[in-house]
Structure formats: C-alpha cells, structure tokens
Design a protein around this motif. Structure first.
Motif, mmCIF file in Angstrom:
data_model
loop_
_atom_site.group_PDB
_atom_site.id
_atom_site.type_symbol
_atom_site.label_atom_id
_atom_site.label_comp_id
_atom_site.label_asym_id
_atom_site.label_seq_id
_atom_site.Cartn_x
_atom_site.Cartn_y
_atom_site.Cartn_z
ATOM 1 N N THR A 204 0.816 -1.218 0.000
ATOM 2 C CA THR A 204 0.000 0.000 0.000
ATOM 3 C C THR A 204 0.845 1.260 0.000
ATOM 4 O O THR A 204 0.327 2.361 -0.178
ATOM 5 C CB THR A 204 -0.928 0.023 1.232
ATOM 6 N N ASP A 256 -7.419 -4.419 -8.807
ATOM 7 C CA ASP A 256 -7.503 -3.336 -7.829
ATOM 8 C C ASP A 256 -6.258 -2.465 -7.970
ATOM 9 O O ASP A 256 -5.217 -2.762 -7.363
ATOM 10 C CB ASP A 256 -7.625 -3.869 -6.402
ATOM 11 N N ARG A 258 -5.335 0.214 -6.747
ATOM 12 C CA ARG A 258 -4.872 0.999 -5.592
ATOM 13 C C ARG A 258 -3.566 0.458 -5.020
ATOM 14 O O ARG A 258 -2.752 1.217 -4.499
ATOM 15 C CB ARG A 258 -5.941 1.000 -4.494
ATOM 16 N N ILE A 376 -8.419 -2.443 6.289
ATOM 17 C CA ILE A 376 -8.208 -2.799 4.886
ATOM 18 C C ILE A 376 -9.551 -2.854 4.163
ATOM 19 O O ILE A 376 -10.606 -3.039 4.784
ATOM 20 C CB ILE A 376 -7.459 -4.137 4.755
ATOM 21 N N PRO A 377 -9.563 -2.694 2.825
ATOM 22 C CA PRO A 377 -10.822 -2.674 2.070
ATOM 23 C C PRO A 377 -11.540 -4.022 2.076
ATOM 24 O O PRO A 377 -10.919 -5.078 2.274
ATOM 25 C CB PRO A 377 -10.371 -2.305 0.648
ATOM 26 N N GLY A 378 -12.837 -3.965 1.807
ATOM 27 C CA GLY A 378 -13.676 -5.159 1.850
ATOM 28 C C GLY A 378 -13.273 -6.226 0.853
ATOM 29 O O GLY A 378 -13.362 -7.426 1.153
ATOM 30 N N GLU A 380 -10.250 -7.044 -0.456
ATOM 31 C CA GLU A 380 -9.081 -7.785 0.009
ATOM 32 C C GLU A 380 -9.383 -8.544 1.311
ATOM 33 O O GLU A 380 -8.928 -9.680 1.494
ATOM 34 C CB GLU A 380 -7.894 -6.839 0.227
ATOM 35 N N ARG A 381 -10.164 -7.915 2.162
ATOM 36 C CA ARG A 381 -10.484 -8.556 3.443
ATOM 37 C C ARG A 381 -11.265 -9.859 3.225
ATOM 38 O O ARG A 381 -10.983 -10.878 3.862
ATOM 39 C CB ARG A 381 -11.300 -7.599 4.306
#
Length: 441
Positions: A204, A256, A258, A376-378, A380-381
C-alpha cells in the motif's frame, strides 16, 4: 563482536550452498564461530556437505564446520537454526503439481491443493524439528522459511505457541528488489507498508527514507510491464515460468489498481489461465529438477573432483540476505523493519486477531513487533478471510485426522471449482501421501 553458532536444517537443499555463500559474504556483519548442516537424508547432504567443507576451508578456515544426520550433534550449542526443509522432497512436489492438474485444477507447491498436500506433510516434520532444537539448545531461535509458510505458521501457532520460531518468506523481498530497480533505488533505500497472508498480499506504500512516495510510479510501470525489469540479478527467479509470473502482475494490478499485488495472487484470480498454460507432464518441479538441482550438484561434484572451489564457486544466494538481516535483528537488537508472518492481534484492524498475517514488523531481541496497517478494504479482506479459513481448516484436519475438514478446505479454496472436484483431488492426494499424512477419517 560476538560470534554465533548456526545450524541449517535442510542441509541437502539446493538453496543451502547459496545461503552459506551469503553468510560468508556477510561475516563482517554477522560473525560465525560454528556452522553445521543437518538433514535426515545422508546421501543427498553428503555431496553438498563435502563441497561446502572445501569452500569453508578456503574462505573461512576459522569457522568450525560439520554436516550430520545426528540431531544431538547438529543442535547442541547453537544460537540460530535456519530451517528450509522439504518434506517428501521433489518427488512429492511433482505429485503436488501434477495430481491437481489432472483434474483441471492449479498445480502449485504452496497454493491450492498442492500447497495443502505439502502443508500436511510438513507439519509433523516441523514440530519434530522444533522439539529437537528446544531439547538441545533451548535458547536457540528458529528462522523458518520452509514452504508452505502459511500452513506451517498456523500449525506452530496451535502446536508450539511459545516456541522461538520466526516465520518469514523471501517473496516480498524479491519483489521489493524489482520495485527498487524500477525506480532506480536499492531495497535498503525503501520502507513499505504491506498487508495480507503469506503469498497473498498487497503493498500500500513504497517510500524512501525521506518520505517520498513511489507507489504511483511503480504502479504505472507494473500496469504495462508487470514486475519484469531490465536488470535481472534475482538468480532464484530467472526461469521462464518465473518471468511469466512477474509479467502476469499487470493483470493482477488491474483488479484493484490501488495496491501493488503479490505475484502469487495469480493462482487465485486466474486459475483457469494458469491451468490452461500449464503442461501437466512437465511442471515447475521438473524445471527445478532439470535446472537448479542439476546446476548446484554439478558445481558440488566439480569442487570435489578438483579439490578446490577456485573457479567453480557456488553462487551467492543474494535473495536470502533477509536471513542475515533477521538473525542480526535478533542478535544485536537492530530494530530492523521486515515483512514477517505473525499473529494479527490488531495489526490489521478489521481482521481476526488469531489469523497468521504477513505485515511489516520491527524486529529486535524479543522477536517481531507488528506495525499497524489500519483498516483494509472489503475486497481484500473477504479474499483473505476465505484463504485464512482454508489454512485453519488444513491444520484442524491434521490435528483431528479429519477427512471432512480437509475436504472443506479444498472446497473453500478459490483455486478449486467445486466440492466434487475437491473430493476427487483429495482422494488422489490421500493415496499419493499415504506414507506422509496422518490417517484421515
């Protein structure tokens, strides 16, 4: 400066010479008084053990050196155990890869059914190794980089929670080296933020020591070229299959944009592609057997025939420099920042505390202290939760001898298309691993 005693568990591994050469190259940073090799396969270890004895007599004659299959001799009076064992050796790795492919499923040594098979073989051997270490050198630290690290670290969490075992993987180190090449830096110049599981994570942030952020620049490059670079110094990951893996990162990034992805995510995001590209008769195991295996043992035999390592030296395992960094951090309390596999305990705020996650840690005399990676984002989670549940089910299946839980683990894996396929693969793997796995009921 204090000198240390080291045992390398897996002395017959093709990685051992590179690690020994790397240790010799870093004696000014990490002095060694004793170096031992330990393996339960005497014949395999002997060729490398003798050749490395010649290397040490020429390069570092003051280091006391031996290779052995005797656990007491290997583990008495040692400060660090570097563990890279392979339960079942390459003959079983080949089956790990080829049996799933027969069913149209990813065949890989750490991901999917192959990784699960390897994990079940490894748990008992790793626990035995820890017990031997603690019996003969109770203050010794084990630096474990044996695959599949995710399953092994989860098993250690359950079965040896108080043991001095540190689990680490070289993949983030190797990828960071490629990132540094992309932006004209060195890995030592950079500090990263990263979250995930072993072989299943995302960067990240990639900053230099002055705080300049390079993630957007690296991301732009990866979106076109993957992690392929013009400077190829990563000797471990030079084979054609690895080049394809580095290239595939651009497709992982597209899912993704990001974050920068770990290359192993390709097995979970594009399993159909991976199966389509694979040759079920000639897998990565065959590449290694016919490549690195032959090269390393050929070099060893040449050294033995000549009686000298001059002109026929083993390559330095530069990819494994993280092992010295980790040992130094423990020995000298350097507070090195390293990506390690640790129990979450809040490091990822919205993830299970008992999950074995891979995050940056500050490492000192007491071991790793995870750095908080926040929420962390949904997307990846959810992916991580699915995969960590697979790993937990595998360890539960081992401890309970449960066929049901292992079937559930295979069914839950993103690499497996259905419960029926999972059962078919499992039944074939049980037959292939009958000499290694616990009896499943």
């Amino acid at each position: 400066m204090k000198q240390f005693s080291i045992v390398i568990a897996g002395g017959g591994s093709t990685y051992t010479p590179g690690i020994v050469m790397m240790l010799l190259d870093n004696l000014d940073r990490f002095p060694i008084r004793t170096l031992k090799l330990y393996d339960n396969d005497a014949q395999r270890q002997e060729t490398l053990g003798k050749a490395l004895g010649i290397v040490l007599s020429e390069k570092a004659p003051d280091i006391e050196y031996l290779y052995t299959t005797d656990p007491e001799e290997a583990f008495t009076d040692v400060d660090f155990c570097f563990a890279h064992i392979r339960s079942g050796q390459y003959k079983m790795r080949e089956l790990d890869e080829k049996i799933p492919l027969k069913h149209g499923v990813v065949g890989q040594e750490t991901c999917g059914p192959g990784g699960i098979a390897y994990g079940l073989r490894s748990i008992g051997d790793m626990i035995e190794l820890i017990d031997i270490m603690e019996k003969y050198s109770p203050d010794c630290w084990m630096l474990n980089y044996s695959n599949p690290a995710a399953i092994i670290s989860e098993a250690c969490r359950h079965l040896r929670p108080n043991s001095k075992v540190l689990n680490i993987c070289d993949m983030p180190v190797g990828t960071l080296r490629r990132m540094s090449q992309i932006i004209g830096k060195t890995p030592q110049d950079l500090e990263v933020r990263y979250f995930g599981l072993n072989h299943f994570g995302w960067w990240t942030s990639v900053k230099d020591k002055e705080g300049n952020e390079y993630l957007p620049e690296i991301r732009d490059y990866v979106s076109e070229h993957g992690y392929l670079t013009q400077i190829e110094v990563d000797t471990q990951h030079m084979d054609q299959s690895w080049q394809e893996t580095h290239k595939k990162a651009k497709d992982l990034l597209a899912i993704d944009p990001r974050f920068l992805p770990n290359t192993y995510l390709k097995y979970y995001f594009y399993p159909d592609y991976e199966v389509g590209q694979a040759n079920p008769e000639y897998t990565r195991a065959n590449e290694v057997i016919n490549g690195r295996e032959k090269e390393v043992f050929s070099t060893a035999r040449t050294i033995l025939e000549k009686g000298t390592a001059e002109g026929s030296e083993f390559a330095i395992g530069s990819h494994a420099s993280f092992i010295v960094d980790l040992a130094r951090a423990i020995a000298f309390n350097t507070h090195e920042r390293m990506i390690m596999i640790v129990e979450n305990n809040g490091a990822i705020a919205n993830f299970d505390n008992d999950a074995m996650v891979e995050v940056p840690c500050i490492v000192g005399t007491d071991g790793p202290e995870p750095l908080n990676q926040g929420i962390i984002p949904g997307f990846e989670r959810a992916l991580m939760y699915q995969q960590v549940t697979v790993e937990k089910l595998v360890v539960q299946a081992y401890m309970e001898g449960s066929y049901q839980k292992l079937w559930q683990a295979l069914t839950l894996s993103k690499t497996v298309p259905s419960a029926k396929v999972a059962k078919d693969v499992l039944d074939d793997l049980i037959e292939a691993n009958k000499d290694y796995w616990p009896v499943l009921k």
